[in-house]
Design a protein around this motif. Structure first.
Motif, PDB file in Angstrom:
ATOM      1  N   SER A   1      -5.827   9.631  -0.717  1.00 52.42           N
ATOM      2  CA  SER A   1      -5.236   8.928   0.424  1.00 52.42           C
ATOM      3  C   SER A   1      -4.244   7.876  -0.026  1.00 52.42           C
ATOM      4  O   SER A   1      -4.092   7.594  -1.219  1.00 52.42           O
ATOM      5  N   CYS A   2      -3.571   7.253   0.930  1.00 48.35           N
ATOM      6  CA  CYS A   2      -2.613   6.188   0.631  1.00 48.35           C
ATOM      7  C   CYS A   2      -3.368   4.880   0.364  1.00 48.35           C
ATOM      8  O   CYS A   2      -4.179   4.459   1.175  1.00 48.35           O
ATOM      9  N   GLY A   3      -3.078   4.273  -0.768  1.00 50.29           N
ATOM     10  CA  GLY A   3      -3.618   2.945  -1.046  1.00 50.29           C
ATOM     11  C   GLY A   3      -5.111   2.870  -1.213  1.00 50.29           C
ATOM     12  O   GLY A   3      -5.707   1.798  -1.048  1.00 50.29           O
ATOM     13  N   GLY A   4      -5.770   3.985  -1.568  1.00 52.72           N
ATOM     14  CA  GLY A   4      -7.211   3.952  -1.774  1.00 52.72           C
ATOM     15  C   GLY A   4      -7.621   3.021  -2.903  1.00 52.72           C
ATOM     16  O   GLY A   4      -8.761   2.560  -2.956  1.00 52.72           O
ATOM     17  N   TYR A   5      -6.687   2.744  -3.793  1.00 53.75           N
ATOM     18  CA  TYR A   5      -6.948   1.847  -4.919  1.00 53.75           C
ATOM     19  C   TYR A   5      -7.462   0.490  -4.452  1.00 53.75           C
ATOM     20  O   TYR A   5      -8.262  -0.142  -5.129  1.00 53.75           O
ATOM     21  N   HIS A   6      -7.007   0.064  -3.259  1.00 51.96           N
ATOM     22  CA  HIS A   6      -7.282  -1.302  -2.816  1.00 51.96           C
ATOM     23  C   HIS A   6      -8.647  -1.460  -2.140  1.00 51.96           C
ATOM     24  O   HIS A   6      -9.026  -2.572  -1.795  1.00 51.96           O
ATOM     25  N   VAL A   7      -9.372  -0.360  -1.936  1.00 49.97           N
ATOM     26  CA  VAL A   7     -10.707  -0.466  -1.326  1.00 49.97           C
ATOM     27  C   VAL A   7     -11.774   0.218  -2.175  1.00 49.97           C
ATOM     28  O   VAL A   7     -12.876   0.465  -1.718  1.00 49.97           O
TER      29      VAL A   7
ATOM     30  N   ASP B   1       0.808  -1.223   0.000  1.00 50.49           N
ATOM     31  CA  ASP B   1       0.000   0.000   0.000  1.00 50.49           C
ATOM     32  C   ASP B   1       0.841   1.272   0.000  1.00 50.49           C
ATOM     33  O   ASP B   1       0.368   2.320  -0.434  1.00 50.49           O
ATOM     34  N   GLU B   2       2.076   1.201   0.511  1.00 48.60           N
ATOM     35  CA  GLU B   2       2.836   2.442   0.662  1.00 48.60           C
ATOM     36  C   GLU B   2       4.242   2.409   0.066  1.00 48.60           C
ATOM     37  O   GLU B   2       4.915   3.436   0.040  1.00 48.60           O
ATOM     38  N   ILE B   3       4.705   1.267  -0.397  1.00 49.39           N
ATOM     39  CA  ILE B   3       6.066   1.227  -0.932  1.00 49.39           C
ATOM     40  C   ILE B   3       6.124   1.938  -2.278  1.00 49.39           C
ATOM     41  O   ILE B   3       5.265   1.750  -3.127  1.00 49.39           O
ATOM     42  N   ILE B   4       7.121   2.793  -2.471  1.00 49.19           N
ATOM     43  CA  ILE B   4       7.258   3.516  -3.732  1.00 49.19           C
ATOM     44  C   ILE B   4       8.207   2.758  -4.658  1.00 49.19           C
ATOM     45  O   ILE B   4       8.893   1.821  -4.252  1.00 49.19           O
ATOM     46  N   GLU B   5       8.230   3.174  -5.916  1.00 53.31           N
ATOM     47  CA  GLU B   5       8.979   2.445  -6.937  1.00 53.31           C
ATOM     48  C   GLU B   5      10.449   2.259  -6.558  1.00 53.31           C
ATOM     49  O   GLU B   5      10.990   1.151  -6.643  1.00 53.31           O
ATOM     50  N   LYS B   6      11.095   3.337  -6.133  1.00 52.84           N
ATOM     51  CA  LYS B   6      12.526   3.261  -5.850  1.00 52.84           C
ATOM     52  C   LYS B   6      12.823   2.268  -4.743  1.00 52.84           C
ATOM     53  O   LYS B   6      13.759   1.467  -4.824  1.00 52.84           O
TER      54      LYS B   6
ATOM     55  N   CYS C   1      -7.419   7.401  -8.198  1.00 52.87           N
ATOM     56  CA  CYS C   1      -6.992   7.068  -6.841  1.00 52.87           C
ATOM     57  C   CYS C   1      -5.502   6.767  -6.824  1.00 52.87           C
ATOM     58  O   CYS C   1      -4.794   6.971  -7.812  1.00 52.87           O
ATOM     59  N   ASN C   2      -5.043   6.257  -5.682  1.00 55.22           N
ATOM     60  CA  ASN C   2      -3.615   6.070  -5.477  1.00 55.22           C
ATOM     61  C   ASN C   2      -3.317   4.639  -5.096  1.00 55.22           C
ATOM     62  O   ASN C   2      -3.995   4.056  -4.260  1.00 55.22           O
ATOM     63  N   ARG C   3      -2.294   4.081  -5.718  1.00 56.30           N
ATOM     64  CA  ARG C   3      -1.908   2.706  -5.441  1.00 56.30           C
ATOM     65  C   ARG C   3      -1.098   2.614  -4.152  1.00 56.30           C
ATOM     66  O   ARG C   3      -1.123   1.602  -3.465  1.00 56.30           O
ATOM     67  N   ASN C   4      -0.370   3.666  -3.822  1.00 53.38           N
ATOM     68  CA  ASN C   4       0.502   3.622  -2.644  1.00 53.38           C
ATOM     69  C   ASN C   4       0.333   4.863  -1.767  1.00 53.38           C
ATOM     70  O   ASN C   4      -0.599   4.956  -1.008  1.00 53.38           O
ATOM     71  N   ILE C   5       1.237   5.843  -1.923  1.00 51.30           N
ATOM     72  CA  ILE C   5       1.244   6.992  -1.017  1.00 51.30           C
ATOM     73  C   ILE C   5       0.654   8.224  -1.692  1.00 51.30           C
ATOM     74  O   ILE C   5       1.086   8.621  -2.771  1.00 51.30           O
TER      75      ILE C   5
END
Length: 991
Positions: free
Chosen positions: A899-905, A628-633, A920-924
């Protein structure tokens, strides 16, 4: 004194002023801070904090580019008790708040400062004007003058001083109707324009001298500059709607750059008035319509208006408008030559929309059966290749609701895809719906508690939202399947059940303290042996199966490293007891780790030591449970570590060892970040094939979340070696489901195949895609975002925590920076932000500090005034996302989640508003992206623009793409969850 000594002393004395008085940047900043304190200048806390950070940064960074620091020093020197004005305190905060970023970027030789400057606009225009040399910033600010002239003028007007006004002049010439606002008193805008030698600027002064408080003539400025109208004639013509429409229309069609924004705004106001009449009259007899000036204009003008204004109308309204135009022409077909001056792109757009919205009957009456079709063909033939190529690149309407490019279809089909007739029982449809929105299901539990699917749904909720289920205990405890679901809470979430067990009066405890169920008895035994502070419940599976004593489990749980390793072993069994609690614990640990990793990656300080201490099992677990919060790098760095730590770089044996736990999430992340091929390359053909088979088998029994994970992988495929394997396996699974008449399976495999069809050049999936059309999410038409009164209503949700407070503050400031375009009204516990220019937009937002009280007041006010939101926005922490999503009304057409990880709900939001597009956002999520992103959307809505998401996303990438978090924002046209759920509901006819 010797001569030599005298010479040495002379030389020394000549350098003495430099030695004594030359100061480092840090010393200069400290001197300014001391002066500010001495003079008691009332800076805000935010300003002082930024100034302190600037001082600390300057102390540890000696190599500062002098031309940049000179501007910073000059700005700080300018601020005195005489020049400081409290009402522009926010401008000072913006400037100093960006000082470190600008100085740091300028020091990096690899930074293209001209391009980087553009990323600061429009939010930090003041900082750009004050702290970046004019020759570096000019292109970026001139682009802003072209794209957002009114915002530039508004921000420029609040500056204390500016060294360059080229951008202001360009902005004023784009929006000359704002000119007079600054001529009535002394201000920076007026003084800078008075110094201009541009003849068009001088012409504006001439208009002002003749008509001080009237802005009519400015809208026809191009005619005045061409000597086609005098100032007096322009002012007179602008007072009459009939003559104004006739004069403005050619300027709108030609996209005249001079006064472009003023012209478009006046045009939108005029057309907004008449399109509102169309909305009002659409069901009335055509002969009774009262259209004022539109009844007087020529048939040519009315025909042109149809092509220019249709985006402001719904399909039904457009149909009525075309019939009215036909009636005004005595029901004779219009001449195609009437639209010779209309751009080809506008003609094709409306032409295709008519096909898409099935308005062919009114269209045929208006133009005749084939005359316009022939005309369009002729215009295409006359267009130059570059123009046609540009139009073809644009997405266009096609029948069926999809947005696509005009691509030729194969002449001879290789496969025949039979029509499948879906006949899913109604109760199964309801079960699918409720599983995607379990919180709403609980709200309405009394409606379905006796349904045949109730036991299955309650079991699902117990495994996914156990605490929410217990909160509804009174409504379900009288049913046997309700008791079984509550019992399952203890088995799935034992650490949560502990809180009920230690409370003698808790209803759950009352139900189960005398239970004969052996697993429930084990929970109570843990409490008896280890007491209220133990976390041994996490090892319920080991304790129940006799692998460890309660005392040893209690001891092990106090050793964080041992516990972590054991939990990873346990979760590899999909049927492990306490699964929910174990996953919550692992998620908490993973998120804690990746947050540290994200911070360290962004500050160029690596987290290598901590990663070296993790086993491959732990690395994999943190990469998946921290999704939910890890970024690409950070993800790629962990992946690099993981590959280096497993034999031959092959991760398959590790996934096998871990019971393939979370492997779809892992592959999804790899695909999204372009690393799937890196992960697959070391695997054998058998291993790759096993992954594909596992990934796609029995999707009819899988959750929609798992189907979404597969959809994500497919959407992200890019030249992967398993594309063709996925293709073939999808064919097998589709045919299996088709033969067995598994409706849900056929639908899901059909949708996944449609998604894959864009990744393969030919073959089976291409033909399936023709049967299973995906929802068209590339385009958000402007007309869909306005109600019958031509108002765009929005609803923003903020929550009373640290993140919510800072997000709300930044949100308000982003609109305060545009005083000429937006007005903010305080309504107590909530605010109303209204557009001053362009189309009417009303944004209702609760004040973060007032939390739920503000939300309740805002919702009640909107209900009382029949204000249905068309745009709903969630801001703040992900812990509140579901609260917002469960409040979304069916009227919503666009949902923005910052929000963070809203993609998952987001399934909850999709269920609440099936017709909405979701960003929405996949992570942060971060306000540094949310504010410019959401405000740009609102500026486009205010301008009445259709939002073509691929183009919009490209523009935003140019502005904020250098922020590492932007990559994880998901626009509607790439939102696999929304695409899959909407398509599934449509195919299975789930309401």
């Amino acid at each position: 004194m010797t001569t030599a000594y005298s010479c040495f002393l002379g030389v020394l004395l000549s350098f003495l002023p430099i030695i004594c008085w030359a100061q480092t940047p840090a010393q200069k900043i400290k001197a300014h801070i001391e002066r500010f304190e001495r003079d008691s200048i009332p800076f805000s806390e935010a300003y002082l904090e930024s100034l302190k950070k600037l001082s600390e940064w300057a102390e540890t960074n000696e190599q500062i580019r002098p031309e940049y620091f000179e501007l910073t020093d000059k700005y700080l020197s300018y601020i005195t008790p005489q020049t400081y004005r409290k009402y522009v305190g926010q401008v000072h905060e913006d400037i100093i708040g960006q000082a470190v970023n600008i100085l740091q970027a300028s020091r990096d030789q690899g930074t293209d400062m001209s391009a980087w400057t553009y990323s600061l606009l429009p939010e930090y225009y003041a900082a750009v004007k004050v702290l970046i040399p004019a020759d570096v910033a000019r292109k970026a600010t001139l682009d802003m003058a072209k794209e957002r002239p009114q915002e530039l003028i508004g921000q420029f007007s609040r500056l204390d001083y500016a060294l360059d006004a080229t951008d202001l002049q360009q902005a004023i010439l784009s929006s000359p109707h704002l000119f007079s606002q600054f001529m009535h008193y002394n201000n920076l805008v007026k003084s800078q324009l008075q110094a201009s030698k541009d003849p068009n600027i001088q012409l504006l002064f001439s208009i002002y001298q003749k008509y001080r408080y009237s802005n009519n003539a400015y809208f026809l400025l191009p005619y005045i500059t061409r000597n086609q109208l005098t100032i007096e004639q322009a002012d007179e013509l602008s007072k009459n709607e009939y003559s104004l429409i006739n004069k403005l229309l050619p300027l709108v069609i030609d996209s005249t750059p001079l006064a472009a924004t003023s012209i478009q705004q006046r045009w939108d106001e005029l057309m907004g008035k008449y399109m509102k009449k169309v909305k009002q009259y659409k069901y009335a007899t055509l002969s009774t319509w009262k259209m004022d000036a539109l009844e007087q204009v020529s048939d040519t003008t009315r025909a042109s208006l149809l092509f220019i204004t249709h985006t402001m109308l719904s399909p039904q309204e457009l149909d009525a408008f075309m019939r009215w135009i036909s009636l005004r022409h005595y029901t004779k077909p219009l001449q195609p030559a009437y639209i010779d001056k209309i751009p080809l792109k506008e003609i094709i757009t409306l032409y295709d929309r008519v096909q898409h919205d099935n308005l062919k009957e009114a269209w045929a009456v208006l133009w005749g059966s084939d005359s316009l079709k022939t005309y369009v063909k002729k215009r295409r033939a006359e267009a130059n290749p570059e123009q046609l190529a540009s139009i073809q690149k644009s997405s266009i309407y096609t029948p069926g609701g999809t947005i696509t490019s005009a691509l030729p279809k194969p002449k001879e089909p290789e496969y025949i895809i039979k029509t499948y007739y879906f006949n899913l029982p109604e109760e199964e449809k309801i079960l699918i719906k409720w599983k995607n929105d379990p919180l709403t299901a609980l709200e309405k539990v009394s409606n379905w508690i006796d349904a045949s699917y109730a036991p299955q749904l309650l079991q699902h909720i117990a495994q996914t939202y156990p605490l929410e289920l217990v909160r509804n205990l009174d409504q379900i405890k009288l049913k046997k399947h309700g008791i079984e679901a509550l019992k399952l809470v203890g088995k799935e979430a034992p650490l949560s059940a502990k809180n009920f067990i230690i409370q003698p009066t808790h209803p759950w405890n009352y139900l189960f303290r005398n239970s004969t169920d052996s697993i429930i008895r084990t929970l109570y035994k843990i409490n008896e042996v280890a007491g209220i502070n133990t976390r041994a419940y996490l090892l319920l599976d080991d304790i129940y199966r006799g692998k460890i004593s309660i005392a040893d489990a209690d001891s092990l749980c106090k050793d964080s490293n041992r516990l972590q390793k054991r939990l990873i072993q346990l979760i590899s069994n999909p049927d492990v007891l306490g699964k929910y609690s174990i996953e919550q614990e692992l998620s908490s640990r993973a998120l804690r780790f990746v947050r540290h990793l994200n911070i360290s990656e962004n500050t160029d300080k690596y987290f290598s030591d901590q990663m070296q201490n993790l086993t491959p099992d732990e690395l994999y677990t943190f990469m998946t449970y921290g999704e939910d919060e890890i970024i690409e790098k950070g993800f790629l760095k962990m992946l690099q570590q993981l590959i280096s730590r497993v034999p031959d770089g092959n991760i398959y044996p590790l996934m096998q060892k871990l019971g393939f736990n979370q492997y779809k999430k892992f592959l999804r992340k790899c695909a999204y970040y372009g690393s799937l091929e890196t992960v697959l390359r070391p695997m054998s053909g058998t291993q790759k094939n096993d992954l594909v088979v596992r990934m796609l088998q029995k999707m009819e029994t899988a959750s929609e979340d798992e189907a979404i994970q597969v959809a994500d992988i497919i959407i992200s495929l890019s030249g992967s070696g398993i594309t063709e394997q996925i293709h073939q396996q999808l064919k097998k699974e589709y045919e299996r489901s088709e033969t067995a008449k598994l409706d849900k399976g056929v639908a899901i495999y059909g949708i996944l195949s449609s998604l894959l069809s864009t990744k393969v050049e030919r073959g089976w999936a291409k033909y399936v895609a023709e049967k299973y059309e995906l929802p068209g999410l590339d385009l958000l038409p402007s007309y869909s975002l306005f109600n019958q009164q031509m108002v765009n209503i929005q609803q923003y949700y903020f929550y009373n925590d640290e993140d919510g407070l800072s997000s709300y503050s930044n949100f308000i400031r982003s609109y305060e920076r545009s005083p000429l375009e937006w007005e903010i009204k305080d309504l107590g516990t909530f605010v109303l932000i209204q557009s001053r220019t362009g189309r009417k937009v009303e944004i209702y937002s609760n004040k973060a500090r007032d939390g739920e009280k503000g939300i309740t007041d805002m919702i009640e006010y909107m209900k009382k005034n029949n204000l249905e939101p068309l745009v709903v926005v969630h801001r703040g922490l992900s812990t509140h996302t579901l609260k917002t999503f469960t409040r979304i009304p069916k009227s919503a057409k666009l949902i923005l989640d910052g929000s963070c990880g809203g993609y998952h709900v987001q399934q909850v939001a999709i269920d609440r508003a099936p017709g909405a597009q979701i960003l929405c956002n996949r992570n942060i999520g971060t306000m540094h992206i949310n504010d410019p992103l959401f405000k740009q959307i609102n500026d486009d809505i205010r301008a009445g623009k259709d939002i073509l998401w691929p183009d919009f996303w490209s523009r935003m990438n140019n502005r904020v793409g250098n922020n590492p978090y932007f990559r994880d924002y998901i626009p509607p046209h790439k939102n696999a969850a929304a695409i899959l759920i909407k398509a599934l509901y449509d195919i299975l006819e789930i309401n």
